[in-house]
Design an enzyme around this catalytic site. Sequence first.
Site, PDB file in Angstrom:
ATOM      1  N   LYS A 140     -71.672 -60.196 -71.921  1.00  0.00           N
ATOM      2  CA  LYS A 140     -70.856 -58.953 -71.215  1.00  0.00           C
ATOM      3  C   LYS A 140     -69.744 -59.488 -70.517  1.00  0.00           C
ATOM      4  O   LYS A 140     -69.930 -60.196 -69.333  1.00  0.00           O
ATOM      5  CB  LYS A 140     -71.764 -58.313 -70.430  1.00  0.00           C
ATOM      6  CG  LYS A 140     -73.193 -57.559 -71.097  1.00  0.00           C
ATOM      7  CD  LYS A 140     -74.395 -58.676 -70.816  1.00  0.00           C
ATOM      8  CE  LYS A 140     -75.458 -57.780 -71.779  1.00  0.00           C
ATOM      9  NZ  LYS A 140     -76.692 -58.680 -72.023  1.00  0.00           N
ATOM     10  N   LYS A 312     -81.196 -61.690 -64.526  1.00  0.00           N
ATOM     11  CA  LYS A 312     -81.004 -63.123 -65.442  1.00  0.00           C
ATOM     12  C   LYS A 312     -80.617 -64.194 -64.189  1.00  0.00           C
ATOM     13  O   LYS A 312     -79.448 -64.152 -64.233  1.00  0.00           O
ATOM     14  CB  LYS A 312     -80.509 -63.086 -66.627  1.00  0.00           C
ATOM     15  CG  LYS A 312     -80.704 -62.025 -67.510  1.00  0.00           C
ATOM     16  CD  LYS A 312     -79.873 -60.964 -67.707  1.00  0.00           C
ATOM     17  CE  LYS A 312     -79.639 -59.979 -68.915  1.00  0.00           C
ATOM     18  NZ  LYS A 312     -80.987 -59.482 -69.208  1.00  0.00           N
TER      19      LYS A 312
END
Length: 392
Positions: A140, A312
């Site tokens: 992303k 994450k």
Amino acid sequence: MRWLVIVIILLFLLLLDYKWGDKVAKNAARKKIGVERQSDITLFTTGETLFDDYFAELERAKHHIHILFYIVRNDEMGQRFFSLLEQKVNEGVEVRLLVDWVGSFGLPSSLRQKGGQFAFANRPTLPFFFYKLNERNHRKITVIDGKIGYLGGFNVGKEYIGQDPKFGHWRDYHLKITGEGVADLQRQFAEDWKEATGQSFGDDERYFPSLQKGAVKHRFLPTNGAYLEEEFIELIKHAKREIVIGTPYFIPSKKMMNALLEAMKRGVQLTVIAPIQADHPFVKEASFPYFRQLLHAGAHIYQFYNGFYHAKVIVIDDDICDIGTANFDRRSLFINYEMNCYIYDKPFIQHVKQTIARDIDTSTLLTAEYFRKQSWLHRFKEAVATMLSPLL
């Protein structure tokens, strides 16, 4: 009996397709050693604050907008996103939007046509169709005018701003980068764009302007289904006091699991944060065999209950913090295209640790008693999840 033979043959062919495709992909993979940069970095943990900032920066774009997302939804959030891109195209801004073919499958062409130049990443093709169906571009990345970059776990959809009642509050970690590191995000986008379209958009100063150094030392780590395992193992080996891992899916490789256990043997405290609810079938159950073993070795494992936890993040002592797109699972390690950011700035790492501490405040501590009380149905689901874990 004939149908059983057909099923066995099909399964064998799928397995052969996957194994052969994986071997070819690994042989072609190149290890990328990111260069240490200095940029100014801001951490966002809610979709509301991130997208307020993100859309404002898109509004201010003057020359180009380059965007790569795994998922763009056809909902109110996605329509707002495409409307803004259409506005920028009408203003004469170059817009290139790249989305993953599986992650954004079914995105209507009427929306796609509004977003300037559009392409799907990682379309599955022959040969090795089944392998390529699993080989997703999970990055992303956004680059605006070559000067502002974004990287992290958020995608575009109403769930990411807490508007899906199934998940409620969505907790994620996303970075905004200004400074010399933005050029590395631009180069990665250019590589992915060329792979998807066969087109290059140039390397002049319009896309790679002169950039100033910022305050935060960092290094980007792009991976294409290879080398991430050894990078994470090196992080684990570096730890002297503590390892903190935040992930929606905890399905480590055998080598990574052994590295964690070895770290705990030398006195390192391991803390893991994962969601109490799952967004995909079996991913929660697939983590349980590892959690049992880690609990027995003395790890602290927390289940986040204040919505869905999609962050994450890995923190090693006060020395290294990793935030990016890769989950702590085999799909990110061995199949997906990912982009991570290693941060070496102690004040920033302290900020991340304080953020994680607040996440732990809205989590419950997992205990061995939880597993002793599991029903036979839960154990069956865990067994199935273990078999499927390489693809979860």
